[in-house]
Scaffold this motif. Structure first.
Motif, PDB file in Angstrom:
ATOM      1  N   THR A  60       0.826  -1.210   0.000  1.00  0.00           N
ATOM      2  CA  THR A  60       0.000   0.000   0.000  1.00  0.00           C
ATOM      3  C   THR A  60       0.858   1.256   0.000  1.00  0.00           C
ATOM      4  OG1 THR A  60      -0.143   0.113   2.416  1.00  0.00           O
ATOM      5  CG2 THR A  60      -1.837  -1.183   1.275  1.00  0.00           C
ATOM      6  N   GLU A  61       0.221   2.363  -0.331  1.00  0.00           N
ATOM      7  CA  GLU A  61       0.833   3.685  -0.259  1.00  0.00           C
ATOM      8  C   GLU A  61       1.084   4.044   1.205  1.00  0.00           C
ATOM      9  OE1 GLU A  61      -0.631   8.221  -1.471  1.00  0.00           O
ATOM     10  OE2 GLU A  61      -1.775   6.486  -2.151  1.00  0.00           O
ATOM     11  N   VAL A  62       2.125   4.817   1.473  1.00  0.00           N
ATOM     12  CA  VAL A  62       2.399   5.273   2.840  1.00  0.00           C
ATOM     13  C   VAL A  62       1.280   6.236   3.253  1.00  0.00           C
ATOM     14  CG1 VAL A  62       3.980   6.528   4.355  1.00  0.00           C
ATOM     15  CG2 VAL A  62       4.899   5.037   2.567  1.00  0.00           C
ATOM     16  N   PRO A  63       0.574   5.930   4.350  1.00  0.00           N
ATOM     17  CA  PRO A  63      -0.486   6.842   4.779  1.00  0.00           C
ATOM     18  C   PRO A  63       0.092   8.115   5.389  1.00  0.00           C
ATOM     19  CG  PRO A  63      -0.236   5.074   6.371  1.00  0.00           C
ATOM     20  CD  PRO A  63       0.688   4.758   5.224  1.00  0.00           C
ATOM     21  N   ASP A  64      -0.673   9.189   5.305  1.00  0.00           N
ATOM     22  CA  ASP A  64      -0.266  10.451   5.923  1.00  0.00           C
ATOM     23  C   ASP A  64      -0.362  10.361   7.441  1.00  0.00           C
ATOM     24  OD1 ASP A  64       0.177  12.156   3.533  1.00  0.00           O
ATOM     25  OD2 ASP A  64      -1.943  11.729   3.198  1.00  0.00           O
ATOM     26  N   LEU A  65      -1.373   9.665   7.944  1.00  0.00           N
ATOM     27  CA  LEU A  65      -1.589   9.484   9.377  1.00  0.00           C
ATOM     28  C   LEU A  65      -1.958   8.042   9.656  1.00  0.00           C
ATOM     29  CD1 LEU A  65      -3.956  12.494  10.173  1.00  0.00           C
ATOM     30  CD2 LEU A  65      -1.546  12.326  10.766  1.00  0.00           C
ATOM     31  N   SER A  66      -1.524   7.534  10.794  1.00  0.00           N
ATOM     32  CA  SER A  66      -2.000   6.257  11.306  1.00  0.00           C
ATOM     33  C   SER A  66      -2.657   6.539  12.645  1.00  0.00           C
ATOM     34  CB  SER A  66      -0.850   5.254  11.488  1.00  0.00           C
ATOM     35  OG  SER A  66      -0.359   4.831  10.233  1.00  0.00           O
ATOM     36  N   ILE A  67      -3.892   6.085  12.790  1.00  0.00           N
ATOM     37  CA  ILE A  67      -4.654   6.331  14.008  1.00  0.00           C
ATOM     38  C   ILE A  67      -5.057   4.988  14.590  1.00  0.00           C
ATOM     39  CG2 ILE A  67      -6.727   7.367  14.990  1.00  0.00           C
ATOM     40  CD1 ILE A  67      -6.580   9.438  12.692  1.00  0.00           C
ATOM     41  N   GLU A  68      -4.517   4.698  15.776  1.00  0.00           N
ATOM     42  CA  GLU A  68      -4.870   3.453  16.449  1.00  0.00           C
ATOM     43  C   GLU A  68      -6.127   3.676  17.280  1.00  0.00           C
ATOM     44  OE1 GLU A  68      -3.113   0.079  19.499  1.00  0.00           O
ATOM     45  OE2 GLU A  68      -1.859   1.803  19.004  1.00  0.00           O
ATOM     46  N   VAL A  69      -7.088   2.766  17.141  1.00  0.00           N
ATOM     47  CA  VAL A  69      -8.340   2.829  17.885  1.00  0.00           C
ATOM     48  C   VAL A  69      -8.499   1.551  18.704  1.00  0.00           C
ATOM     49  CG1 VAL A  69      -9.459   4.337  16.184  1.00  0.00           C
ATOM     50  CG2 VAL A  69      -9.671   1.863  15.951  1.00  0.00           C
ATOM     51  N   ASP A  70      -9.423   1.576  19.655  1.00  0.00           N
ATOM     52  CA  ASP A  70      -9.652   0.386  20.470  1.00  0.00           C
ATOM     53  C   ASP A  70     -10.666  -0.564  19.847  1.00  0.00           C
ATOM     54  OD1 ASP A  70     -11.984   1.822  20.907  1.00  0.00           O
ATOM     55  OD2 ASP A  70     -11.878   1.692  23.091  1.00  0.00           O
ATOM     56  N   ASP A  71     -11.371  -0.132  18.779  1.00  0.00           N
ATOM     57  CA  ASP A  71     -12.366  -0.978  18.110  1.00  0.00           C
ATOM     58  C   ASP A  71     -12.421  -0.593  16.634  1.00  0.00           C
ATOM     59  OD1 ASP A  71     -14.580  -2.390  17.187  1.00  0.00           O
ATOM     60  OD2 ASP A  71     -15.799  -1.961  18.970  1.00  0.00           O
ATOM     61  N   VAL A  72     -11.587  -1.238  15.836  1.00  0.00           N
ATOM     62  CA  VAL A  72     -11.491  -0.895  14.417  1.00  0.00           C
ATOM     63  C   VAL A  72     -12.787  -1.215  13.681  1.00  0.00           C
ATOM     64  CG1 VAL A  72     -10.474  -3.046  13.559  1.00  0.00           C
ATOM     65  CG2 VAL A  72      -9.913  -0.885  12.432  1.00  0.00           C
ATOM     66  N   ASP A  73     -13.511  -2.233  14.129  1.00  0.00           N
ATOM     67  CA  ASP A  73     -14.761  -2.569  13.454  1.00  0.00           C
ATOM     68  C   ASP A  73     -15.835  -1.505  13.708  1.00  0.00           C
ATOM     69  OD1 ASP A  73     -13.899  -4.954  12.148  1.00  0.00           O
ATOM     70  OD2 ASP A  73     -13.972  -5.976  14.075  1.00  0.00           O
TER      71      ASP A  73
END
Length: 116
Positions: A60-73
């Motif tokens: 994949t392309e390098v994302p501008d931001l990565s945001i970790e969440v506690d519930d991705v679904d």
């Protein structure tokens, strides 16, 4: 000397355009608004990190931001309910994360992830 935090700054001609994503979808709070800059924050403690990448993983392309969440679904459900197009995924990656990509209202590629 210790780094206390790292802030992602995203250029935008209309900073308020980000509200629909960062507030409504991700649930961040608007903690500062000077008109020319808006800052969104969550209540969780975070580690300071900077990633430097040649690709975003899995080709994949390098994302501008990565945001970790506690519930991705749940994040995915909110994105789908808002009829936002998914750019990649959802995928369970071999390095132990479940994630998907989408573009925020400013056109930035955002990686939403949860560690498995």
């Amino acid at each position: 000397m210790k780094v206390k935090r790292i802030i992602a700054n995203i250029a935008a001609s209309d900073p308020a355009a980000a509200d629909s994503f960062y507030r409504d979808i991700l649930g961040l709070e608007l903690v500062m608004d000077h008109g020319w800059i808006r800052t969104y924050a969550g209540s969780a403690d975070m580690n300071v990190q900077v990633s430097v990448a040649a690709e975003g993983g899995s080709g994949t392309e390098v994302p501008d931001l990565s945001i970790e969440v506690d519930d991705v679904d749940e994040a995915l459900r909110r994105v789908q309910a808002a009829n936002l197009p998914i750019a990649y995924g959802p995928a369970n990656e071999p390095w132990g994360v479940r994630r998907f990509y989408l573009r925020d209202p400013l056109g930035r590629l955002v990686n939403i992830l949860q560690h498995a």
